[in-house]
Enzyme design. Structure first.
Site, mmCIF file in Angstrom:
data_model
loop_
_atom_site.group_PDB
_atom_site.id
_atom_site.type_symbol
_atom_site.label_atom_id
_atom_site.label_comp_id
_atom_site.label_asym_id
_atom_site.label_seq_id
_atom_site.Cartn_x
_atom_site.Cartn_y
_atom_site.Cartn_z
ATOM 1 N N ILE A 148 0.810 -1.218 0.000
ATOM 2 C CA ILE A 148 0.000 0.000 0.000
ATOM 3 C C ILE A 148 0.846 1.273 0.000
ATOM 4 O O ILE A 148 0.396 2.324 -0.424
ATOM 5 C CB ILE A 148 -0.974 0.020 1.188
ATOM 6 C CG1 ILE A 148 -0.227 -0.122 2.521
ATOM 7 C CG2 ILE A 148 -2.007 -1.098 1.049
ATOM 8 C CD1 ILE A 148 -1.107 0.034 3.754
ATOM 9 N N LYS A 149 2.081 1.184 0.523
ATOM 10 C CA LYS A 149 3.004 2.326 0.578
ATOM 11 C C LYS A 149 2.320 3.578 1.121
ATOM 12 O O LYS A 149 2.534 4.687 0.646
ATOM 13 C CB LYS A 149 3.604 2.596 -0.796
ATOM 14 C CG LYS A 149 4.416 1.437 -1.363
ATOM 15 C CD LYS A 149 5.049 1.795 -2.691
ATOM 16 C CE LYS A 149 5.888 0.651 -3.240
ATOM 17 N NZ LYS A 149 5.074 -0.493 -3.709
ATOM 18 N N ARG A 150 1.507 3.409 2.151
ATOM 19 C CA ARG A 150 0.723 4.513 2.685
ATOM 20 C C ARG A 150 1.481 5.245 3.782
ATOM 21 O O ARG A 150 2.369 4.701 4.424
ATOM 22 C CB ARG A 150 -0.603 3.993 3.248
ATOM 23 C CG ARG A 150 -1.482 3.292 2.234
ATOM 24 C CD ARG A 150 -2.035 4.241 1.190
ATOM 25 N NE ARG A 150 -2.591 3.513 0.060
ATOM 26 C CZ ARG A 150 -3.820 3.005 0.022
ATOM 27 N NH1 ARG A 150 -4.614 3.132 1.052
ATOM 28 N NH2 ARG A 150 -4.240 2.377 -1.044
#
Length: 304
Positions: free
Chosen positions: A105-107
């Site tokens: 997700i690389k959030r």
């Protein structure tokens, strides 16, 4: 403990790889699509149905030899609400088969917004006093650019629910050096992030010797791998860039420790699109994916 489970899966299967499941329609063989398209037309719902069928077929073909999957959330979001639904179904199906799930997700954000991301993918949503799991993944990729404010909500879930995260340290894309290799008071930024991870990982060690806070370190930068590994020897590495992005098994050797552990290497297109090389119009997509996963496993194991 989440990383403990990942290491046990890797050891049991003798395979330090993860299958990336990107929800891209061009990866799906026509034989899986035609009946859905005829009945439901060119709709987001039909696309999601076809993607779920493909994902389940891949998981069925891989679960006994590949320890983990890594669905990339962006492609599921591209399919709208139906995509979110099949992301959840894909995660649950893989977990039923005993696979470890890393949500790619690389959030990141700060405060309550970062908490919402962390609770959605690793924790639970509080609905009128009831705590309900949402995606319920074992792990997620996280962007460190906002600093500790953005990481702490994810660490909270790691502590409370024995989850893990993989922090972006040195990514595999060609322009990653524009920021990640910039000097920051005498050291590259990616080194500063790696150093900070020692602090973030305090109290999150596991019996297997690895920490719940891992690092994303690209296969395309073997020298940087060596530097990061020396700084955070107890961090598990998630290694993208093998295969389609040009990195070979030799390029990822520095990501591993002397025990043959310490890293899990991702392949998405290589496995999902293996059927395109067999000239059987995708009717053998499961066999092709399995054969590629075995080839990849043997290639990497021989290098480490």
């Amino acid at each position: 403990m989440s990383i403990q489970k990942l290491v046990e899966n890797i050891k049991a299967k003798g395979n330090p790889t993860v299958a990336g499941l990107d929800a891209r329609l061009e990866y799906i063989p026509e034989c899986l699509v035609e009946d859905i398209r005829k009945e439901h037309g060119a709709t987001l719902e039909a696309a999601a149905m076809a993607m779920l069928r493909f994902n389940k077929g891949l998981i069925d073909a891989l679960y006994d030899i590949v320890p983990a999957i890594k669905p990339q959330a962006a492609y599921y979001e591209l399919l709208g609400p139906a995509g979110a639904s099949i992301l959840k179904e894909t995660i649950s199906y893989a977990q039923e088969k005993g696979m470890y799930v890393i949500a790619d997700i690389k959030r990141n954000d700060i405060g309550a917004t970062a908490s919402a991301y962390a609770e959605a993918y690793l924790g639970k949503s509080n609905v009128w006093g009831e705590e309900l799991p949402v995606y319920n993944c074992e792990s997620a990729t996280v962007n460190a650019y906002l600093g500790t404010d953005g990481i702490e909500p994810f660490l909270k879930e790691c502590r409370a629910r024995e989850k893990s995260i993989f922090v972006l340290v040195k990514t595999s894309n060609p322009s990653s050096g524009e920021f990640q290799n910039r000097d920051m008071e005498g050291k590259p930024l990616f080194v500063r992030v790696a150093e900070k991870m020692n602090e973030w990982g305090e109290g999150l060690d596991t019996p297997c010797g690895y920490n719940q806070v891992g690092a994303v370190v690209g296969a395309t930068y073997p020298e940087e791998q060596k530097i990061v590994r020396s700084l955070i020897p107890k961090a598990y590495f998630l290694v993208p860039g093998y295969g389609a992005q040009g990195a070979t098994a030799k390029d990822i050797a520095n990501a591993f420790n002397d025990d043959g552990l310490g890293a899990i290497v991702n392949s998405s297109r290589g496995i999902m699109c293996a059927w395109k090389k067999t000239n059987n119009n995708g009717t053998d997509y499961q066999e092709a994916a399995r054969a590629e996963a075995i080839r990849m496993r043997d290639d990497i194991v021989s290098a480490i």
